[in-house]
Each structure stands twice: as C-alpha cells, then as structure tokens.
Design an enzyme around this catalytic site. Structure first.
Site, mmCIF file in Angstrom:
data_model
loop_
_atom_site.group_PDB
_atom_site.id
_atom_site.type_symbol
_atom_site.label_atom_id
_atom_site.label_comp_id
_atom_site.label_asym_id
_atom_site.label_seq_id
_atom_site.Cartn_x
_atom_site.Cartn_y
_atom_site.Cartn_z
ATOM 1 N N GLU A 1 31.251 -68.839 -59.951
ATOM 2 C CA GLU A 1 31.536 -67.709 -59.061
ATOM 3 C C GLU A 1 32.876 -67.143 -59.453
ATOM 4 O OE1 GLU A 1 31.379 -68.044 -54.787
ATOM 5 O OE2 GLU A 1 29.698 -69.436 -54.893
ATOM 6 N N GLU B 1 30.745 -75.364 -53.068
ATOM 7 C CA GLU B 1 32.128 -75.433 -52.562
ATOM 8 C C GLU B 1 32.318 -76.596 -51.588
ATOM 9 O OE1 GLU B 1 33.026 -71.421 -51.150
ATOM 10 O OE2 GLU B 1 33.577 -70.837 -53.179
HETATM 11 C C1 BGP Z 1 32.386 -68.247 -51.900
HETATM 12 C C2 BGP Z 1 30.978 -68.558 -51.508
HETATM 13 C C3 BGP Z 1 29.992 -67.463 -51.697
HETATM 14 C C4 BGP Z 1 30.532 -66.078 -51.660
HETATM 15 C C5 BGP Z 1 31.916 -65.910 -52.213
HETATM 16 C C6 BGP Z 1 32.570 -64.603 -51.879
HETATM 17 O O1 BGP Z 1 33.244 -68.887 -51.028
HETATM 18 O O2 BGP Z 1 30.477 -69.670 -52.208
HETATM 19 O O3 BGP Z 1 28.916 -67.735 -50.862
HETATM 20 O O4 BGP Z 1 30.211 -65.355 -50.584
HETATM 21 O O5 BGP Z 1 32.790 -66.932 -51.816
HETATM 22 O O6 BGP Z 1 33.046 -64.659 -50.580
HETATM 23 P P1 BGP Z 1 32.868 -63.512 -49.544
HETATM 24 O O7 BGP Z 1 31.415 -63.262 -49.485
HETATM 25 O O8 BGP Z 1 33.419 -64.016 -48.301
HETATM 26 O O9 BGP Z 1 33.611 -62.343 -50.089
#
Ligand code: BGP
Length: 479
Positions: free
Chosen positions: A377, A176
C-alpha cells in the site's frame, strides 16, 4: 537498464469492505465496516450498533466491485498489472463468523474474481482479514479480546486455503496488524468495541485490551502460517504492517529516545513476532512498565516460533516526528499521529509525504529481517476535479507515485530485496479512516460521491496511462 528485477510484481491494492459493496447480497453477513457511517477529515465517522435508516453507510454499495469485477480486472490488465492485492470479506464466507459450513455463494464469488485475474495472467495476493471482522463477533465476543476468535479465524483461513489452493499462492494473514497499538485499530482491526455506538475517533479501548487482542491475532496468524507451510508448500505467507518512520523532531537525546520507543513498539513489535518468532525484549519491558499482563496459554510461544512468515509486506504513506517538547503543532496521521516535519509537505488530509522515508524504511526492515519485502500500500488520497476538457488530470498523484517508485529503485540498487509494489486503491474506493469517496487514490476514477449519488461508471485518469508506461518499461521510464 531498469533497476527493478525482471519479475518485479507491479500491481495495485484494494480491500473487500471498501470496494465490493453488495453488503447483504448472496448470504453475506454484516461486518464492522458495514456498521460504519461516512465522515470526513474534520468529522469522525460513526460506528452504530444497528443500521439507522436515515444514515448513510458507504460500504453498503461502495463502488460495487461485486458486480463490476470483470470490467475492473480488465482495466487492471490494461495497465499491465502482474499482481492484484485484494481481500476476502469474512462475512461473505461465514456470515456471523461462527458457522461450521461456509456460504457457497460467497466462495463462488471469489472463484470468479480469481479466475478472471488468472485469465489475464494477474497473480492474486489475498489478505485474509482486512478490517472486515464479522460484527456478530463484536456483539458476542468483543472481537479479538476473546481467545475464541483464534479458532474461528483458523477455520475461516483454512477454508479459503482448501478452496483456492489452485488459484492463490500469496497470502497475507492480517492487514496492518500493528494498527491496534493505536486507538483506532481497536475498531478497525481487533473490533473490541462491544456495545459502543458513537464517533469512531472518540472510541478508546484500554491499552491492555488492545494488546491482548493483538496477542490473539498474532497467535492466529502463526497457527495459520504453520498450517499453510505444512499443507501447502507452494504458498507464500506474509505479514503486513503499517510502517511509518518516527523521526526525533529535535536533536534533544530525549526526543531520540522517545522516537526509538515509538518505533520499537509501533514498527517493530509485530514484525519481530511474525518474522523472528518471539516477542522482543523491549515489548516485554513495556508490558511490565505499564502493568499489562498479556495472558498466554501453553503452546502460544511455540506457535509463534513455528509460524513465522516468508514475506514481509507493509503499507507506507508517511513519516511522523516525535518530540518531548510540547509546544509543537501536531499533525494527523494515518492512525499514527505525530508532529509536523518542517521539511515535508502534507496531503489535504494531513498525511506527510516522505518518499525518502520509504527508502530508509526498506533499508531498516531488510537489515532487521533479511527476507523479501513488498510494498502493498502506498498512494496519495486527493480530491480529483474534472478539467476544462471534461477529463481527470491528476499530476499530483503521478508526482507522489513517481517519487516513491524512484526511492524504491534506489533501495533496490543499494541491495534490498523488494519483490513488488501494489499502490493503494488503484481504483477509487471508500476511505478506511473517514468513510469518504472524496479521498481518492485511484488511477481509475469511479463516478460515485459522498452523498451516495453517481452512476458507478469507471474512467481512466492521467495516472492510469502513466502507470501503464511505468509497468511496461519495468520502472525505467518514470517521466
Ligand atoms: C490503510 C488501510 C487501507 C486504506 C489506506 C488508506 O490504513 O489498510 O484499508 O484505506 O490505509 O487509508 P484511508 O482510506 O483512510 O485514506
């Protein structure tokens, strides 16, 4: 007949700092997330500049993948994974980020993980830097604000290449990378948080600092990609962005323009640099308008041109609305912020669920870049409760994944080149934004809770069996 290509890469995604635990084991140093306490949807987690004995740091044990990797990879294999996206903890390899010689015990751990994947025919997809900056680099350099980090990262990345060249083919340089366009990326991604102790959400680094840090990451990425192409021709090098469409909330042309500017700066800037090899015209104009003077050195522009990626990967969780009309209620997003869309429902954490927006995104990205893409993701962070039969039934998660997979299938039918899908947190892990365990994404439940209790046992949720069937039928049976 399935619309998904025969070799479609079905799998799941995790990040070292959110699931490995063993934060100070076998020579590992502290990374930024190791200095972060837990929080919740309503209360920000903190970053501290030393470890407070009376506070809880969720990454320290996390779900202890470090000692459970064999069991976990076996479960991934049972679901039928073709690919597993994970990341390397920079501080396992270089505890402060500044050593010349890598930590052998850290390197050996990932050998074991990749060998285990290979044993099951699972292809590792490795993120070199996923929100795991060595904390020592924050203390000494204010993170990526300093140009020194380019060479430190390059040394780290090329150490990984040489060690794992026979085991890993797919590499993502930064997770990201566009997150530092937002306030929160200052801590998570670029680590420009020197000297600060306090709530993560309250921290604001000046935009010029964040964008300068981003420039250093873009150069580091390009330098690494160029080197990989020259030395390891079988590697597939990828960029990784948060992609979240910004819709104009009203048909007011002002909203249309505001949404376009936000889309340009947030969704396209980094992709344009990493795929097309140069800063886009709108970014240069934005810098000028905001008096942001990005310091470039001779050779930076050439590097950006020479180090373009082979594969565009992205995270997709939600869309947002933009408006110039101030009276609308805002909705919190995954770093991205925005306004409520009356046509969409949101998760318990306020992330607006928009499967059709994923199809729109795939078309927009493919139209712009024309290279293969992977959704690395996607998923629903939700609270899981045990049913009367003592098991975990998660129909809401299945619905979310099904709707997104269906839209991916349509986009493929319509001609986009999508080669894989790794839903986020295929096994429950610590949330990046809030530090919670309660925000679960997994198809595998982990017995670990926000107060630190739990025996770390793993169990299959309904979504586990459902996803297993999806993979077995190559996306044909989504029922
Ligand atoms: C993205 C990241 C991840 C992950 C995901 C879910 O931004 O790359 O590392 O955690 O989001 O986010 P969260 O864990 O805040 O729900």
């Amino acid at each position: 007949m399935s619309v998904f290509p025969k070799n479609f890469l079905w799998g799941g995604a995790c990040a070292a700092n959110q699931f490995e635990g063993a934060w100070d084991v076998d020579g590992k140093g502290a990374s930024v997330p190791d200095m972060c306490t837990n929080g919740s949807h309503t209360e920000s987690k903190w970053i501290t500049n030393h470890i407070h004995e009376d506070r809880f740091y969720p990454s320290h044990e996390a779900i202890d993948f470090y000692h459970h990797y064999e069991e976990d990879v076996a479960l991934f294999a049972e679901m039928g994974f073709k690919v597993f996206r994970t990341s390397i903890n920079w501080t396992r390899i270089f505890p402060t980020g500044m050593e010349d010689v890598p930590n052998e015990k850290g390197l050996a751990f990932y050998d074991r993980v990749f060998d285990c994947c290979r044993k099951y025919g699972i292809e590792p997809l490795v993120t070199i830097s996923h929100y795991e900056l060595p904390y020592a680099l924050v203390e000494k350099y204010n993170g990526w604000a300093s140009r020194e980090l380019i060479d430190l990262y390059f040394h780290y990345a090329t150490t990984l290449f040489e060690r794992y060249k026979g085991k890993v083919k797919y590499w993502i340089t930064f997770n990201e990378i566009n997150s530092s366009i937002m306030d929160m990326g200052a801590i998570l991604s670029v680590g420009t948080v020197q000297g600060y102790e306090g709530p993560v959400m309250a921290f604001k680094a000046p935009e010029a600092v964040r964008l300068q840090a981003l420039h250093h990451q873009l150069v580091a990425s390009a330098k690494t990609v160029k080197y990989a192409h020259e030395h390891y021709p079988n590697f597939i090098m990828a960029s990784m962005n948060i992609f979240a469409p910004f819709y104009p909330l009203t048909p007011d042309p002002e909203d249309m323009l505001a949404a376009q500017e936000r889309t340009n700066m947030f969704c396209w800037l980094c992709g344009d640099v990493q795929v097309k090899g140069a800063y886009p015209y709108f970014a240069k104009h934005y810098f000028k308008r905001h008096n942001i003077d990005i310091k470039m050195e001779a050779g930076d522009e050439a590097l950006l041109k020479e180090g373009t990626v082979d594969l565009y990967t992205f995270s997709y969780y939600m869309s947002n609305c933009i408006t110039t009309h101030k009276d609308e209620s805002s909705v919190m997003g995954n770093l991205t912020g925005g306004f409520k869309n009356p046509y969409l429902k949101a998760s318990d954490w306020g992330w607006q669920v928009d499967p059709k927006g994923l199809r729109w995104s795939l078309h927009s990205i493919y139209d712009r870049y024309g290279i293969p893409m992977m959704v690395v993701e996607n998923g629903l962070g939700a609270r899981d409760e045990r049913g009367a039969d003592g098991r975990i039934h998660d129909p809401y998660r299945i619905d979310y994944l099904r709707d997104h997979i269906r839209e991916m299938g349509k986009a493929i039918e319509e001609g986009v080149d999508l080669i894989g899908y790794t839903p986020w947190g295929c096994i429950d892990l610590v949330s990046a934004s809030t530090g919670e365990m309660a925000k679960r994404y997994g198809m595998i439940f982990v017995n670990k809770f926000d107060d630190g209790t739990g025996d770390l046992s793993r169990e299959r949720k309904d979504s586990f069996y459902w996803y297993q069937k999806v993979i077995r039928t190559n996306g044909e049976d989504l029922a």
